[in-house]
Design an enzyme around this catalytic site. Structure first.
Site, PDB file in Angstrom:
ATOM      1  N   ASP A  58     -46.408 -50.125  28.006  1.00  0.00           N
ATOM      2  CA  ASP A  58     -45.654 -48.956  28.465  1.00  0.00           C
ATOM      3  C   ASP A  58     -44.546 -49.437  29.401  1.00  0.00           C
ATOM      4  O   ASP A  58     -44.728 -50.430  30.114  1.00  0.00           O
ATOM      5  CB  ASP A  58     -46.583 -47.991  29.223  1.00  0.00           C
TER       6      ASP A  58
ATOM      7  N   THR B  13     -41.896 -42.413  31.483  1.00  0.00           N
ATOM      8  CA  THR B  13     -42.510 -41.078  31.595  1.00  0.00           C
ATOM      9  C   THR B  13     -44.029 -41.181  31.735  1.00  0.00           C
ATOM     10  O   THR B  13     -44.665 -40.226  32.167  1.00  0.00           O
ATOM     11  CB  THR B  13     -42.164 -40.167  30.393  1.00  0.00           C
TER      12      THR B  13
ATOM     13  N   ALA C 262     -47.042 -42.274  15.693  1.00  0.00           N
ATOM     14  CA  ALA C 262     -47.150 -40.912  16.224  1.00  0.00           C
ATOM     15  C   ALA C 262     -45.806 -40.238  15.999  1.00  0.00           C
ATOM     16  O   ALA C 262     -44.857 -40.457  16.743  1.00  0.00           O
ATOM     17  CB  ALA C 262     -47.491 -40.956  17.709  1.00  0.00           C
TER      18      ALA C 262
ATOM     19  N   TYR D 254     -34.667 -36.775  19.796  1.00  0.00           N
ATOM     20  CA  TYR D 254     -36.108 -36.870  19.532  1.00  0.00           C
ATOM     21  C   TYR D 254     -36.404 -36.627  18.050  1.00  0.00           C
ATOM     22  O   TYR D 254     -37.069 -37.432  17.404  1.00  0.00           O
ATOM     23  CB  TYR D 254     -36.841 -35.854  20.403  1.00  0.00           C
TER      24      TYR D 254
ATOM     25  N   THR E  79     -49.624 -30.405  21.894  1.00  0.00           N
ATOM     26  CA  THR E  79     -50.935 -30.825  22.388  1.00  0.00           C
ATOM     27  C   THR E  79     -50.948 -30.671  23.905  1.00  0.00           C
ATOM     28  O   THR E  79     -49.926 -30.891  24.553  1.00  0.00           O
ATOM     29  CB  THR E  79     -51.189 -32.286  21.975  1.00  0.00           C
TER      30      THR E  79
ATOM     31  N   GLY F 261     -48.992 -42.864  28.746  1.00  0.00           N
ATOM     32  CA  GLY F 261     -48.610 -41.462  28.544  1.00  0.00           C
ATOM     33  C   GLY F 261     -49.845 -40.567  28.475  1.00  0.00           C
ATOM     34  O   GLY F 261     -50.986 -41.042  28.508  1.00  0.00           O
TER      35      GLY F 261
END
Ligand code: UDP
Length: 324
Positions: free
Chosen positions: A33, A37, A115, A146, A176, A12
């Site tokens: 991963d 995405t 995270a 989410y 970010t 990512g």
């Protein structure tokens, strides 16, 4: 002996920058991963490194996870259009995925870093948002996969800490931006830069009065690494740029100026449950981590624009980009 860090979500935007930084810091790094995405090309700099290994793994199902001394959980779709395309998968990776990584960390007596996100605050009634604020989330709204996925991940992380004594860290990451953002991820900065540089209209949702606070990726990665390295931290820590708060319309105008673009600004309907204001209170990060972002928004946007320009001229990008 070389210590091993596991980065879930390594391909990512944020994950790949974290991988590069950990390799520079001397870690052996295993990147995981499922490439839903994330993009393989984000790992090009890491690939040549002898201390780096990549495994394609879908953490939303039972998976074999390699051992490590330090585990980072960054695996999840993170842009609103992407997580809203796959709400079940988003909830699964944040629940099942986080659970498996916590178990792995416990077996190895590793440190675990989650995270998390400013989205745990939902559409906040308190500005700026301190960690002590419990949030204002619509539990059944379009963003809930989410928001609630990350809230569950935080709850599970704290449960492993309280019940099993696991050494855990929770970063609440605010918006970010920087190189390696996917140009088709629908996020505001990547979208506006792409539109400005291709002469397409900049698509402001609503009147553009809603705000976000934007942190440059190198500063964010530095915050994450500091959080992973400090000996003890109790509870979550906000990471974001309190000085980078700007309205969406303000960002559109700034990007048009910085790129000397003649693109028009057009106004589209506001998206559902879109938070009105978002700005971190980073007093905890300042005190505990001696961290605050250094990159001014203009400087970060100029660097990101350079990346977007390169992506737009690379033949691979054309097939994936939406029109406009
Ligand atoms: N936004 C916009 N135009 C776009 C993309 C996003 O006006 O083309 C708005 C979006 O509705 C939101 C803000 O920009 O109010 C930030 O959106 P983003 O998806 O970047 O992040 P998040 O909502 O997760 O903070």
């Amino acid at each position: 002996m070389t210590r091993t860090a596991l980065v879930a979500g390594a391909a990512g935007f944020l994950g790949s920058h974290l991988v590069d930084r950990l390799l520079r810091d001397g870690w052996a790094v295993v990147g995981l991963d499922n490439l839903s995405t994330g993009r393989r090309s984000n790992l090009n700099p890491a690939r040549g490194h002898t201390r780096f290994r990549f495994q394609r793994v879908d953490l939303s199902r039972p998976a074999k996870i390699p051992p490590a001394d330090l585990v980072f959980q960054l695996a999840s779709p993170a842009s609103p259009p992407r997580y809203q395309e796959d709400p079940i998968g988003t909830l699964a990776v944040n629940s099942i995925g986080t659970g498996q990584l916590l178990e792995r960390a416990y077996r190895d007596s590793a440190r675990f870093v989650l995270a998390s996100t400013s989205e745990v605050y939902g559409d906040p009634e308190v500005v700026p948002q301190p960690e002590a604020y419990w949030g204002h989330v619509n539990p059944i709204g379009v963003r809930s996969c989410y928001d609630e996925g990350k809230r569950y991940a935080e709850a599970l992380t704290m449960a492993w800490h309280r019940q099993r004594g696991l050494d855990v860290r929770i970063a609440r990451i605010f918006n970010t931006y920087g190189p390696r953002m996917a140009l088709d991820d629908g996020r505001v900065i990547s979208t506006f830069l792409r539109q400005a540089l291709t002469g397409s209209p900049l698509t402001v949702h609503g009147e553009g009065t809603q705000t976000r606070s934007y942190c440059y990726v190198d500063d964010m990665v530095d915050g994450l690494v500091r959080l992973a390295n400090v000996p003890t931290v109790a509870g979550p820590v906000n990471l974001g740029n309190p000085r980078g708060e700007m309205s969406v319309l303000g960002v559109a105008e700034l990007i048009r100026r910085l790129t000397r673009s003649h693109s028009k600004i057009v106004f589209l309907p506001r998206t559902r449950d879109d938070p009105e204001r978002r700005r971190p209170d980073i007093r905890r990060a300042r005190t505990l981590l001696r961290w605050s972002p250094r990159t001014p928004l203009r400087a970060g946007l100029v660097r990101t624009a350079r990346y977007v320009r390169t992506e737009l001229t690379s033949p691979a990008s054309h097939s994936v980009l939406p029109a406009g």
